[in-house]
Design a protein around this motif. Structure first.
Motif, PDB file in Angstrom:
ATOM      1  N   ARG A 212       0.819  -1.210   0.000  1.00  0.00           N
ATOM      2  CA  ARG A 212       0.000   0.000   0.000  1.00  0.00           C
ATOM      3  C   ARG A 212       0.856   1.265   0.000  1.00  0.00           C
ATOM      4  O   ARG A 212       0.476   2.274  -0.614  1.00  0.00           O
ATOM      5  CB  ARG A 212      -0.956  -0.029   1.193  1.00  0.00           C
ATOM      6  CG  ARG A 212      -2.036  -1.116   1.078  1.00  0.00           C
ATOM      7  CD  ARG A 212      -2.951  -1.124   2.276  1.00  0.00           C
ATOM      8  NE  ARG A 212      -2.297  -1.675   3.454  1.00  0.00           N
ATOM      9  CZ  ARG A 212      -2.608  -1.360   4.702  1.00  0.00           C
ATOM     10  NH1 ARG A 212      -3.549  -0.459   4.952  1.00  0.00           N
ATOM     11  NH2 ARG A 212      -1.981  -1.918   5.722  1.00  0.00           N
ATOM     12  N   THR A 213       1.996   1.230   0.687  1.00  0.00           N
ATOM     13  CA  THR A 213       2.869   2.408   0.602  1.00  0.00           C
ATOM     14  C   THR A 213       3.482   2.511  -0.796  1.00  0.00           C
ATOM     15  O   THR A 213       3.659   3.611  -1.320  1.00  0.00           O
ATOM     16  CB  THR A 213       3.968   2.380   1.681  1.00  0.00           C
ATOM     17  OG1 THR A 213       4.740   1.175   1.566  1.00  0.00           O
ATOM     18  CG2 THR A 213       3.369   2.480   3.075  1.00  0.00           C
ATOM     19  N   ALA A 214       3.780   1.370  -1.415  1.00  0.00           N
ATOM     20  CA  ALA A 214       4.296   1.397  -2.788  1.00  0.00           C
ATOM     21  C   ALA A 214       3.284   2.021  -3.742  1.00  0.00           C
ATOM     22  O   ALA A 214       3.661   2.742  -4.680  1.00  0.00           O
ATOM     23  CB  ALA A 214       4.653  -0.015  -3.242  1.00  0.00           C
ATOM     24  N   SER A 430      14.048  26.326  -1.705  1.00  0.00           N
ATOM     25  CA  SER A 430      13.151  26.046  -0.587  1.00  0.00           C
ATOM     26  C   SER A 430      12.711  24.588  -0.630  1.00  0.00           C
ATOM     27  O   SER A 430      12.919  23.885  -1.618  1.00  0.00           O
ATOM     28  CB  SER A 430      11.922  26.958  -0.637  1.00  0.00           C
ATOM     29  OG  SER A 430      11.148  26.698  -1.797  1.00  0.00           O
ATOM     30  N   PHE A 431      12.068  24.147   0.465  1.00  0.00           N
ATOM     31  CA  PHE A 431      11.574  22.775   0.516  1.00  0.00           C
ATOM     32  C   PHE A 431      10.424  22.664   1.499  1.00  0.00           C
ATOM     33  O   PHE A 431      10.274  23.462   2.429  1.00  0.00           O
ATOM     34  CB  PHE A 431      12.693  21.799   0.893  1.00  0.00           C
ATOM     35  CG  PHE A 431      13.288  21.999   2.268  1.00  0.00           C
ATOM     36  CD1 PHE A 431      12.870  21.243   3.364  1.00  0.00           C
ATOM     37  CD2 PHE A 431      14.295  22.941   2.469  1.00  0.00           C
ATOM     38  CE1 PHE A 431      13.425  21.421   4.615  1.00  0.00           C
ATOM     39  CE2 PHE A 431      14.861  23.120   3.723  1.00  0.00           C
ATOM     40  CZ  PHE A 431      14.422  22.364   4.798  1.00  0.00           C
ATOM     41  N   SER A 432       9.615  21.658   1.283  1.00  0.00           N
ATOM     42  CA  SER A 432       8.528  21.305   2.190  1.00  0.00           C
ATOM     43  C   SER A 432       8.155  19.866   1.868  1.00  0.00           C
ATOM     44  O   SER A 432       8.692  19.256   0.948  1.00  0.00           O
ATOM     45  CB  SER A 432       7.324  22.236   2.009  1.00  0.00           C
ATOM     46  OG  SER A 432       6.811  22.135   0.699  1.00  0.00           O
ATOM     47  N   TRP A 433       7.230  19.318   2.631  1.00  0.00           N
ATOM     48  CA  TRP A 433       6.816  17.932   2.376  1.00  0.00           C
ATOM     49  C   TRP A 433       5.452  17.666   2.971  1.00  0.00           C
ATOM     50  O   TRP A 433       4.952  18.408   3.832  1.00  0.00           O
ATOM     51  CB  TRP A 433       7.835  16.945   2.974  1.00  0.00           C
ATOM     52  CG  TRP A 433       7.854  16.913   4.482  1.00  0.00           C
ATOM     53  CD1 TRP A 433       7.104  16.136   5.324  1.00  0.00           C
ATOM     54  CD2 TRP A 433       8.648  17.754   5.325  1.00  0.00           C
ATOM     55  NE1 TRP A 433       7.388  16.427   6.627  1.00  0.00           N
ATOM     56  CE2 TRP A 433       8.342  17.409   6.669  1.00  0.00           C
ATOM     57  CE3 TRP A 433       9.604  18.753   5.086  1.00  0.00           C
ATOM     58  CZ2 TRP A 433       8.939  18.037   7.760  1.00  0.00           C
ATOM     59  CZ3 TRP A 433      10.194  19.390   6.180  1.00  0.00           C
ATOM     60  CH2 TRP A 433       9.864  19.020   7.493  1.00  0.00           C
ATOM     61  N   ASP A 434       4.846  16.587   2.486  1.00  0.00           N
ATOM     62  CA  ASP A 434       3.624  16.019   3.056  1.00  0.00           C
ATOM     63  C   ASP A 434       3.916  14.601   3.504  1.00  0.00           C
ATOM     64  O   ASP A 434       4.765  13.920   2.910  1.00  0.00           O
ATOM     65  CB  ASP A 434       2.493  15.942   2.021  1.00  0.00           C
ATOM     66  CG  ASP A 434       2.050  17.297   1.508  1.00  0.00           C
ATOM     67  OD1 ASP A 434       2.008  18.235   2.306  1.00  0.00           O
ATOM     68  OD2 ASP A 434       1.748  17.391   0.302  1.00  0.00           O
ATOM     69  N   LEU A 435       3.210  14.134   4.504  1.00  0.00           N
ATOM     70  CA  LEU A 435       3.120  12.708   4.794  1.00  0.00           C
ATOM     71  C   LEU A 435       1.823  12.220   4.169  1.00  0.00           C
ATOM     72  O   LEU A 435       0.735  12.658   4.555  1.00  0.00           O
ATOM     73  CB  LEU A 435       3.121  12.439   6.291  1.00  0.00           C
ATOM     74  CG  LEU A 435       2.790  10.990   6.680  1.00  0.00           C
ATOM     75  CD1 LEU A 435       3.812  10.012   6.117  1.00  0.00           C
ATOM     76  CD2 LEU A 435       2.674  10.833   8.196  1.00  0.00           C
ATOM     77  N   VAL A 436       1.932  11.320   3.190  1.00  0.00           N
ATOM     78  CA  VAL A 436       0.766  10.782   2.509  1.00  0.00           C
ATOM     79  C   VAL A 436       0.513   9.378   3.037  1.00  0.00           C
ATOM     80  O   VAL A 436       1.376   8.501   2.963  1.00  0.00           O
ATOM     81  CB  VAL A 436       0.984  10.740   0.987  1.00  0.00           C
ATOM     82  CG1 VAL A 436      -0.253  10.195   0.294  1.00  0.00           C
ATOM     83  CG2 VAL A 436       1.315  12.129   0.461  1.00  0.00           C
ATOM     84  N   GLY A 437      -0.666   9.162   3.616  1.00  0.00           N
ATOM     85  CA  GLY A 437      -1.019   7.867   4.165  1.00  0.00           C
ATOM     86  C   GLY A 437      -1.389   6.865   3.091  1.00  0.00           C
ATOM     87  O   GLY A 437      -1.546   7.204   1.911  1.00  0.00           O
ATOM     88  N   VAL A 438      -1.540   5.609   3.493  1.00  0.00           N
ATOM     89  CA  VAL A 438      -1.856   4.558   2.518  1.00  0.00           C
ATOM     90  C   VAL A 438      -3.253   4.715   1.933  1.00  0.00           C
ATOM     91  O   VAL A 438      -3.575   4.086   0.920  1.00  0.00           O
ATOM     92  CB  VAL A 438      -1.686   3.155   3.140  1.00  0.00           C
ATOM     93  CG1 VAL A 438      -0.224   2.873   3.438  1.00  0.00           C
ATOM     94  CG2 VAL A 438      -2.533   2.999   4.408  1.00  0.00           C
ATOM     95  N   ASP A 439      -4.086   5.561   2.537  1.00  0.00           N
ATOM     96  CA  ASP A 439      -5.398   5.857   1.966  1.00  0.00           C
ATOM     97  C   ASP A 439      -5.343   7.013   0.984  1.00  0.00           C
ATOM     98  O   ASP A 439      -6.369   7.432   0.445  1.00  0.00           O
ATOM     99  CB  ASP A 439      -6.413   6.147   3.072  1.00  0.00           C
ATOM    100  CG  ASP A 439      -6.010   7.319   3.960  1.00  0.00           C
ATOM    101  OD1 ASP A 439      -4.899   7.872   3.783  1.00  0.00           O
ATOM    102  OD2 ASP A 439      -6.797   7.675   4.871  1.00  0.00           O
ATOM    103  N   GLY A 440      -4.144   7.551   0.749  1.00  0.00           N
ATOM    104  CA  GLY A 440      -3.982   8.667  -0.171  1.00  0.00           C
ATOM    105  C   GLY A 440      -4.206  10.025   0.450  1.00  0.00           C
ATOM    106  O   GLY A 440      -4.002  11.054  -0.205  1.00  0.00           O
TER     107      GLY A 440
END
Length: 452
Positions: A212-214, A430-440
């Motif tokens: 699911r993470t893949a 610059s930089f930033s990020w999201d944590l995307v869960g396995v549900d999208g």
């Protein structure tokens, strides 16, 4: 115009996004013609997470990459105000057949604009144009091919600039992940990152997380993939890599820049035997289990945190940092110097941190503790420091979650019992990020940081 003022302008796009029926808008040279409820063809979203660049930006908070990050309502690209023409370009990695382009305009929209394609980002062909755009959501049927797709605006619909919540390009994906594109200086790009990935399980088990993470990595279509160690559990044998990791994250193998974790050392065939056999030269591209590479305006350093007592690695790191001319620097390795999780702080990494801090590096990515955590910028001794390193723990790639046990100073956000992937948005400065869960779904979004 400030973002606060822009948000006060009514958005026609809200109604279009809220309805379950898709209104398709076909563009012709003479104007916009509405058509209802067309049946969706079998299409692939090609643009999400791909490198993007633009003629200008209102500020670093509205960089080009924000328009291809998959967030339809909270992040956006905005051009400089008050001038024409302006453009936004996405690099699909290789030439693709394009069948559809969706523009989700913010209040500052384009009245006259073209959709253009190119194979070399120099010679452009128009596949759709309009002189009567009215904002909202433009869902455009197109026919063409190219590696690059550009929205080229020649007349603004307001007195401000051009602003898109999202540019979505659909078409034929060619049946396999794109190779890592060459990114010119000044372009933004997306990187997928996680550690602690493949348990000894497969998609046939509903509790198996790494398939699911893949899937989330695949949806991001990143420029490349970073792994922060413990790629394969429990003893990282080649047979286990082949049976488990390869069936999921292995589809991105050619795009992966891996780092080793402690589980890679447990192999009965020898320390790193399975890791090196599986990844081949990707594991040791410069003949060692630590290495560096450049992409766009960024310099990346992969370290071997199992060997932080190796003087040769530290000497190499200092020399490597001194040699880079890139403005932005990110390092990644398995064991975090700071962690609120079960393993806690790993002081063996302090010397490497000190070298990174002295070189004014920006970002550190780790795994080892199986949770998500982000820290405010800090020094190697744990003091809050605006010129310090931003550390992110992303040990939720598929291994069983750990608890949060001892919250550390400067820890800003912690999530346990979550699986997911870091979607890094890396711009020239610059930089930033999201944590995307396995549900999208996006579980956390970082601030936007400026490179030192």
């Amino acid at each position: 115009m400030s973002s606060a003022i822009r948000r006060s302008v009514p958005r026609r796009a809200l109604a279009a996004l809220a309805t379950a029926t898709t209104l398709t808008v076909a563009l012709t040279t003479g104007g916009l013609v509405a058509a209802a409820d067309r049946a969706e063809a079998a299409e692939t979203l090609l643009s999400q997470g791909r490198p993007a660049t633009s003629s200008s930006t209102e500020s670093s908070a509205y960089g080009a990459g924000r328009a291809v990050d998959g967030d339809l309502t909270t992040t956006r690209w905005a051009s400089a105000e008050g001038g024409d023409p302006q453009w936004l370009r996405v690099d699909l990695g290789q030439a693709r057949r394009i069948s559809r382009v969706v523009l989700r305009w913010e209040a500052a929209y384009g009245k006259d604009y073209e959709i253009q394609v190119s194979d070399d980002a120099s010679s452009w062909t128009s596949v759709r144009s309009t002189v009567s755009g009215d904002g909202g959501v433009d869902d455009l049927t197109v026919s063409g091919s190219g590696r690059y797709v550009r929205v080229y605006g020649t007349k603004r619909g307001t007195s401000y600039g051009y602003s898109l919540w999202e540019l979505q390009v659909y078409g034929d994906d060619g049946g396999s992940p794109s190779p890592t594109p060459t990114v010119s200086p000044g372009e933004s790009f997306t990187v997928a990152a996680a550690g602690d990935i493949a348990q000894q399980c497969t998609a046939s088990s509903s509790s198996c997380a790494h398939p699911r993470t893949a899937a989330q990595v695949e949806a991001m279509k990143p420029a490349f993939v970073i792994t922060m160690g413990d790629n394969q559990y429990d003893d990282a044998r080649l047979s286990d890599f082949t049976k488990y990791y390869d069936k999921t994250w292995g589809r991105f193998k050619s795009l992966t820049h891996p780092a080793a974790g402690n589980h890679e050392t447990y192999d009965p065939a020898g320390v790193y035997a399975g890791y090196k056999a599986y990844f081949g030269s990707l594991a040791t591209p410069q003949g060692r289990t630590y290495y560096s590479f450049d992409h766009g305006d960024w310099h990346f350093v992969a370290l071997d945190s199992n060997a932080f007592d190796d003087a040769a690695q530290l000497s190499w790191l200092k020399a490597d940092l001194a040699a880079t001319t890139k403005r932005c620097v990110a390092a990644y390795f398995h064991h975090p110097l700071f962690s609120s999780g079960e393993h806690g702080n790993q002081p063996a990494g302090r010397a490497a941190w000190s070298a990174l801090y002295a070189a004014r590096a920006d970002l550190v990515l780790n795994g080892h503790d199986h949770h998500y955590e982000r820290f405010a910028p800090q020094s190697p001794d744990g003091r809050a420091d605006s010129q310090g390193l931003v550390e992110v723990i992303g040990g939720m790639g598929g291994a069983s979650p750990y608890d949060i046990e001892n919250v550390q100073p400067n820890s800003q956000k912690r999530l346990k019992d979550v699986y997911g992937v870091l979607r890094l948005r890396l711009a020239p400065g610059s930089f930033s990020w999201d944590l995307v869960g396995v549900d999208g779904a996006v579980k956390d979004t970082s601030p936007v940081y400026t490179c030192h």
